[in-house]
Scaffold this motif. Structure first.
Motif, PDB file in Angstrom:
ATOM      1  N   VAL A 143     -10.224  10.869  -6.997  1.00 47.91           N
ATOM      2  CA  VAL A 143      -9.000  11.351  -6.351  1.00 47.91           C
ATOM      3  C   VAL A 143      -8.787  10.632  -5.017  1.00 47.91           C
ATOM      4  CG1 VAL A 143      -7.984  13.358  -5.181  1.00 47.91           C
ATOM      5  CG2 VAL A 143      -8.966  13.616  -7.476  1.00 47.91           C
ATOM      6  N   ALA A 144      -9.822  10.591  -4.163  1.00 43.30           N
ATOM      7  CA  ALA A 144      -9.697   9.953  -2.851  1.00 43.30           C
ATOM      8  C   ALA A 144      -9.407   8.462  -2.987  1.00 43.30           C
ATOM      9  CB  ALA A 144     -10.969  10.166  -2.034  1.00 43.30           C
ATOM     10  N   GLU A 145     -10.058   7.796  -3.935  1.00 48.11           N
ATOM     11  CA  GLU A 145      -9.836   6.352  -4.124  1.00 48.11           C
ATOM     12  C   GLU A 145      -8.421   6.075  -4.608  1.00 48.11           C
ATOM     13  OE1 GLU A 145     -14.424   4.974  -5.213  1.00 48.11           O
ATOM     14  OE2 GLU A 145     -13.096   5.762  -6.776  1.00 48.11           O
ATOM     15  N   ASN A 146      -7.885   6.943  -5.465  1.00 41.79           N
ATOM     16  CA  ASN A 146      -6.501   6.788  -5.904  1.00 41.79           C
ATOM     17  C   ASN A 146      -5.539   6.932  -4.733  1.00 41.79           C
ATOM     18  OD1 ASN A 146      -5.467   6.585  -8.892  1.00 41.79           O
ATOM     19  ND2 ASN A 146      -7.445   7.652  -9.009  1.00 41.79           N
ATOM     20  N   VAL A 147      -5.748   7.953  -3.905  1.00 46.86           N
ATOM     21  CA  VAL A 147      -4.838   8.208  -2.790  1.00 46.86           C
ATOM     22  C   VAL A 147      -4.905   7.076  -1.767  1.00 46.86           C
ATOM     23  CG1 VAL A 147      -4.341   9.767  -0.848  1.00 46.86           C
ATOM     24  CG2 VAL A 147      -4.915  10.710  -3.102  1.00 46.86           C
ATOM     25  N   GLY A 148      -6.105   6.541  -1.512  1.00 44.87           N
ATOM     26  CA  GLY A 148      -6.261   5.484  -0.516  1.00 44.87           C
ATOM     27  C   GLY A 148      -5.924   4.094  -1.009  1.00 44.87           C
ATOM     28  N   PHE A 149      -5.667   3.936  -2.303  1.00 45.52           N
ATOM     29  CA  PHE A 149      -5.488   2.603  -2.892  1.00 45.52           C
ATOM     30  C   PHE A 149      -4.361   1.826  -2.219  1.00 45.52           C
ATOM     31  CE2 PHE A 149      -3.864  -0.494  -5.881  1.00 45.52           C
ATOM     32  CZ  PHE A 149      -5.027  -1.076  -6.375  1.00 45.52           C
ATOM     33  N   GLY A 150      -3.199   2.472  -2.036  1.00 41.23           N
ATOM     34  CA  GLY A 150      -2.051   1.774  -1.457  1.00 41.23           C
ATOM     35  C   GLY A 150      -2.280   1.346  -0.026  1.00 41.23           C
ATOM     36  N   LEU A 151      -2.969   2.191   0.756  1.00 41.19           N
ATOM     37  CA  LEU A 151      -3.263   1.841   2.150  1.00 41.19           C
ATOM     38  C   LEU A 151      -4.227   0.663   2.236  1.00 41.19           C
ATOM     39  CD1 LEU A 151      -3.796   5.297   3.922  1.00 41.19           C
ATOM     40  CD2 LEU A 151      -1.890   3.714   4.242  1.00 41.19           C
ATOM     41  N   ARG A 152      -5.223   0.691   1.371  1.00 44.56           N
ATOM     42  CA  ARG A 152      -6.292  -0.305   1.425  1.00 44.56           C
ATOM     43  C   ARG A 152      -5.825  -1.664   0.927  1.00 44.56           C
ATOM     44  NH1 ARG A 152      -9.604   2.634  -1.169  1.00 44.56           N
ATOM     45  NH2 ARG A 152      -9.338   1.621  -3.190  1.00 44.56           N
ATOM     46  N   ASN A 153      -4.854  -1.677  -0.004  1.00 49.01           N
ATOM     47  CA  ASN A 153      -4.495  -2.925  -0.691  1.00 49.01           C
ATOM     48  C   ASN A 153      -3.100  -3.447  -0.377  1.00 49.01           C
ATOM     49  OD1 ASN A 153      -6.838  -3.459  -2.733  1.00 49.01           O
ATOM     50  ND2 ASN A 153      -6.425  -1.265  -2.877  1.00 49.01           N
ATOM     51  N   ARG A 154      -2.388  -2.796   0.549  1.00 49.38           N
ATOM     52  CA  ARG A 154      -1.048  -3.304   0.823  1.00 49.38           C
ATOM     53  C   ARG A 154      -1.118  -4.647   1.547  1.00 49.38           C
ATOM     54  NH1 ARG A 154       0.741   1.473   5.029  1.00 49.38           N
ATOM     55  NH2 ARG A 154      -0.604   0.919   6.789  1.00 49.38           N
ATOM     56  N   LYS A 155      -0.061  -5.443   1.370  1.00 49.02           N
ATOM     57  CA  LYS A 155      -0.049  -6.804   1.921  1.00 49.02           C
ATOM     58  C   LYS A 155       0.068  -6.810   3.435  1.00 49.02           C
ATOM     59  CE  LYS A 155       1.881  -9.212  -2.112  1.00 49.02           C
ATOM     60  NZ  LYS A 155       3.009 -10.031  -2.622  1.00 49.02           N
ATOM     61  N   VAL A 156       0.865  -5.878   3.966  1.00 48.33           N
ATOM     62  CA  VAL A 156       1.093  -5.837   5.409  1.00 48.33           C
ATOM     63  C   VAL A 156       0.274  -4.700   6.015  1.00 48.33           C
ATOM     64  CG1 VAL A 156       2.819  -5.570   7.230  1.00 48.33           C
ATOM     65  CG2 VAL A 156       3.411  -6.769   5.109  1.00 48.33           C
ATOM     66  N   ASP A 157      -0.528  -5.036   7.012  1.00 42.36           N
ATOM     67  CA  ASP A 157      -1.295  -4.041   7.757  1.00 42.36           C
ATOM     68  C   ASP A 157      -2.154  -3.138   6.862  1.00 42.36           C
ATOM     69  OD1 ASP A 157      -2.171  -2.775  10.051  1.00 42.36           O
ATOM     70  OD2 ASP A 157      -0.522  -1.325  10.066  1.00 42.36           O
ATOM     71  N   PRO A 158      -2.996  -3.716   6.009  1.00 41.04           N
ATOM     72  CA  PRO A 158      -3.879  -2.884   5.189  1.00 41.04           C
ATOM     73  C   PRO A 158      -4.882  -2.135   6.070  1.00 41.04           C
ATOM     74  CG  PRO A 158      -4.543  -5.182   5.043  1.00 41.04           C
ATOM     75  CD  PRO A 158      -3.255  -5.162   5.808  1.00 41.04           C
ATOM     76  N   VAL A 159      -5.263  -0.942   5.655  1.00 38.75           N
ATOM     77  CA  VAL A 159      -6.228  -0.132   6.409  1.00 38.75           C
ATOM     78  C   VAL A 159      -7.628  -0.483   5.900  1.00 38.75           C
ATOM     79  CG1 VAL A 159      -6.977   2.208   6.988  1.00 38.75           C
ATOM     80  CG2 VAL A 159      -4.541   1.705   6.714  1.00 38.75           C
ATOM     81  N   THR A 160      -8.376  -1.199   6.717  1.00 39.50           N
ATOM     82  CA  THR A 160      -9.707  -1.662   6.296  1.00 39.50           C
ATOM     83  C   THR A 160     -10.838  -0.857   6.931  1.00 39.50           C
ATOM     84  OG1 THR A 160      -9.624  -3.325   8.054  1.00 39.50           O
ATOM     85  CG2 THR A 160      -8.908  -4.015   5.864  1.00 39.50           C
ATOM     86  N   ASP A 161     -10.540  -0.141   7.999  1.00 35.01           N
ATOM     87  CA  ASP A 161     -11.554   0.700   8.641  1.00 35.01           C
ATOM     88  C   ASP A 161     -11.805   1.919   7.758  1.00 35.01           C
ATOM     89  OD1 ASP A 161     -12.709   2.833  10.262  1.00 35.01           O
ATOM     90  OD2 ASP A 161     -12.334   1.547  11.995  1.00 35.01           O
ATOM     91  N   THR A 162     -13.018   2.047   7.240  1.00 31.13           N
ATOM     92  CA  THR A 162     -13.314   3.104   6.266  1.00 31.13           C
ATOM     93  C   THR A 162     -13.142   4.499   6.869  1.00 31.13           C
ATOM     94  OG1 THR A 162     -15.663   2.913   6.811  1.00 31.13           O
ATOM     95  CG2 THR A 162     -14.865   1.693   4.885  1.00 31.13           C
ATOM     96  N   ARG A 163     -13.447   4.647   8.165  1.00 31.95           N
ATOM     97  CA  ARG A 163     -13.301   5.972   8.785  1.00 31.95           C
ATOM     98  C   ARG A 163     -11.813   6.339   8.935  1.00 31.95           C
ATOM     99  NH1 ARG A 163     -17.003   5.230  13.991  1.00 31.95           N
ATOM    100  NH2 ARG A 163     -15.942   3.214  13.843  1.00 31.95           N
ATOM    101  N   VAL A 164     -11.013   5.375   9.342  1.00 32.78           N
ATOM    102  CA  VAL A 164      -9.565   5.615   9.469  1.00 32.78           C
ATOM    103  C   VAL A 164      -8.968   5.930   8.092  1.00 32.78           C
ATOM    104  CG1 VAL A 164      -7.333   4.579  10.048  1.00 32.78           C
ATOM    105  CG2 VAL A 164      -9.326   4.188  11.520  1.00 32.78           C
ATOM    106  N   LEU A 165      -9.382   5.157   7.098  1.00 37.14           N
ATOM    107  CA  LEU A 165      -8.893   5.367   5.729  1.00 37.14           C
ATOM    108  C   LEU A 165      -9.265   6.759   5.232  1.00 37.14           C
ATOM    109  CD1 LEU A 165      -7.505   4.029   3.246  1.00 37.14           C
ATOM    110  CD2 LEU A 165      -9.785   3.329   2.491  1.00 37.14           C
TER     111      LEU A 165
END
Length: 357
Positions: free
Chosen positions: A93-115
Motif C-alpha cells: 500500500v505505502a509503495e503504491n502511494v509513494g510511487f508517483g512522488l518517487r518516480n516523477r520526472k520533475v522534483d522526485p522525492v528521494t529522501d526516504t524520511r520525507v517520502l
C-alpha cells in the motif's frame, strides 16, 4: 468563485464519428462536480482529453487560465483515478502511494524520511493509517479505491479526475464511499470531476451536475435543479425517474400515442417534443374515481410491483404497449396492493408535468 477548468468548443472524433461535439463548460474551483451520461455519451473521452491522454481535434482547454495544448499529462497538475484502480499488485500500500512522488520526472522525492512522512499523512487522510505494509491484493475493494485516490492526491494535483470510481464496488460500499470521497475532497480543497453512469450517484455527490448527451453538455446545474427540472427529454430519461411520452403540442394539448394531455405548464425549449411526469408525482386510483379540473388521467393494467425498502414502484401497461411507472413512498402510507391485470386510473396534476418542445 474562481474557475479551475474551462473547455471551449472542444471536438474529438473517431473515424468521422464525433465523441465530443463542441463541448463548452466551466468548472468552479474547490467543488465536487459529477458528470452524468449513458454509455457511449463521451464521458471517458472527455476525461482523457482533459487529462492529456488524447488531444482534441479542435477547441481549447484552459486550466487555471492557461491553455493545455501540447502539455504532457504528467505536467498538467491534474490527477487521474482509473475505474479499475490500476494499482501495482507487487507493491505494498505505502509503495503504491509513494510511487508517483518517487518516480516523477520533475522534483522526485528521494529522501526516504520525507517520502514516508508524505505517504503516512496521505494514508491518514484517506482513512488507511496502519495499512502501509499490506499488499494491495490483501485489502478490500473500498480500501483499494482509497489507495488509488491517495496515490493521486499525494502528488498534490490542482484537480482530480475520477473515471467511474465506484463502479467496481458492491452496493453497500458504493454508498459508504460516496460520503468518504466528498469528505476527502473537502479536506483537500481541490475540484473533483467524477464521471458516472449512475443518476443516483451523480445527484447525491455533485455540487454541480453536468449531463452529457451524445458528446454535448445537455445541462449543467445543481443536482436539485437537474432532478426537478431536466432541460431536455433526454436528460429526464437519464435520471430514470420520469415517464416520457412522444408526441406534439397542439394549442393547449399534448397529443401522442398515449392520448391527449391538457396542458397547464410552461414549455421548455428542446429539440424534440416530449411530455414527462415523474414517477412519484402520480397517484393510482380505481377507474371510477372522480377527477378534479387540474388533473390528467390515463388508464393502465397493473403488471407488477417492486419493493426497494423506502418505496414501492408499480408498473402498468398502457393500451399502446407503453410501460408506465409509479413510485409510492412507504413513509406516506401502507404499501398499496393491486390486482394483476386489473385496470387502474393513473392520475397527476397538470402543473407537475414537464412539456418539452
Amino acid at each position: 468563485m474562481s474557475t479551475v477548468l474551462q473547455l471551449k468548443k472542444v471536438i474529438k472524433s473517431y473515424g468521422g464519428a464525433p465523441a465530443l461535439d463542441a463541448v463548452d463548460f466551466s468548472l468552479p474551483d474547490n467543488a465536487y462536480i459529477a458528470l452524468l451520461g449513458p454509455s457511449g455519451s463521451g464521458k471517458t473521452t472527455l476525461l482523457r482529453v482533459i487529462a492529456g491522454f488524447e488531444e482534441p481535434d479542435s477547441g481549447s482547454i484552459l486550466f487555471h487560465g492557461k491553455r493545455l495544448d501540447g502539455v504532457e499529462p504528467h505536467d498538467r497538475g491534474i490527477g487521474f483515478v482509473f475505474q479499475n484502480f490500476a494499482l501495482f499488485p507487487h507493491l505494498s500500500v505505502a509503495e503504491n502511494v509513494g510511487f508517483g512522488l518517487r518516480n516523477r520526472k520533475v522534483d522526485p522525492v528521494t529522501d526516504t524520511r520525507v517520502l514516508a512522512t508524505r505517504v503516512q499523512d496521505m494514508l491518514a487522510l484517506v482513512g488507511l493509517k496502519g495499512f502501509e505494509d499490506r499488499a494491495v491484493t490483501q485489502i478490500s475493494g473500498g480500501q483499494r479505491q482509497r489507495v488509488a485516490l491517495a496515490r493521486t492526491l499525494v502528488t498534490e494535483p490542482k484537480m482530480v479526475l475520477l473515471d467511474e470510481p465506484l463502479g467496481a464496488l458492491d452496493a453497500n460500499l458504493r454508498s459508504r464511499m460516496r460520503s468518504e470521497l466528498k469528505a476527502i475532497r473537502e479536506r483537500c480543497g481541490v475540484t473533483f470531476l467524477h464521471v458516472t453512469g449512475s443518476e443516483s450517484e451523480a445527484l447525491a455527490m455533485g455540487d454541480l451536475v453536468l449531463v452529457l448527451d451524445r458528446g454535448r453538455i445537455a445541462q449543467a446545474a445543481a443536482s436539485d435543479i437537474v432532478y426537478n427540472s431536466p432541460a431536455t427529454a433526454a436528460v429526464a430519461g437519464f435520471l430514470n425517474c420520469y415517464n416520457l411520452f412522444a408526441g406534439s403540442v397542439v394549442e393547449d394539448v399534448f397529443v401522442g400515442p398515449a392520448g391527449r394531455f391538457p396542458l397547464n405548464t410552461s414549455r421548455r425549449k428542446a429539440p424534440q417534443p416530449a411530455y414527462a411526469i415523474r414517477y412519484d408525482r402520480v397517484s393510482i386510483r380505481p377507474r371510477e374515481a372522480s377527477l378534479s379540473p387540474d388533473e390528467v388521467r390515463i388508464e393502465g393494467d397493473f403488471i407488477a410491483s417492486e419493493y426497494s425498502g423506502a418505496a414501492v414502484n408499480s408498473f402498468f401497461a398502457l393500451d399502446g404497449g407503453h410501460v408506465f411507472e409509479v413510485e409510492s413512498h412507504l413513509s406516506h402510507a401502507r404499501p398499496p396492493v393491486f390486482i394483476e391485470k386489473h385496470r387502474y386510473a393513473l392520475v397527476w396534476k397538470k402543473e407537475d408535468a414537464l412539456v418539452f418542445g
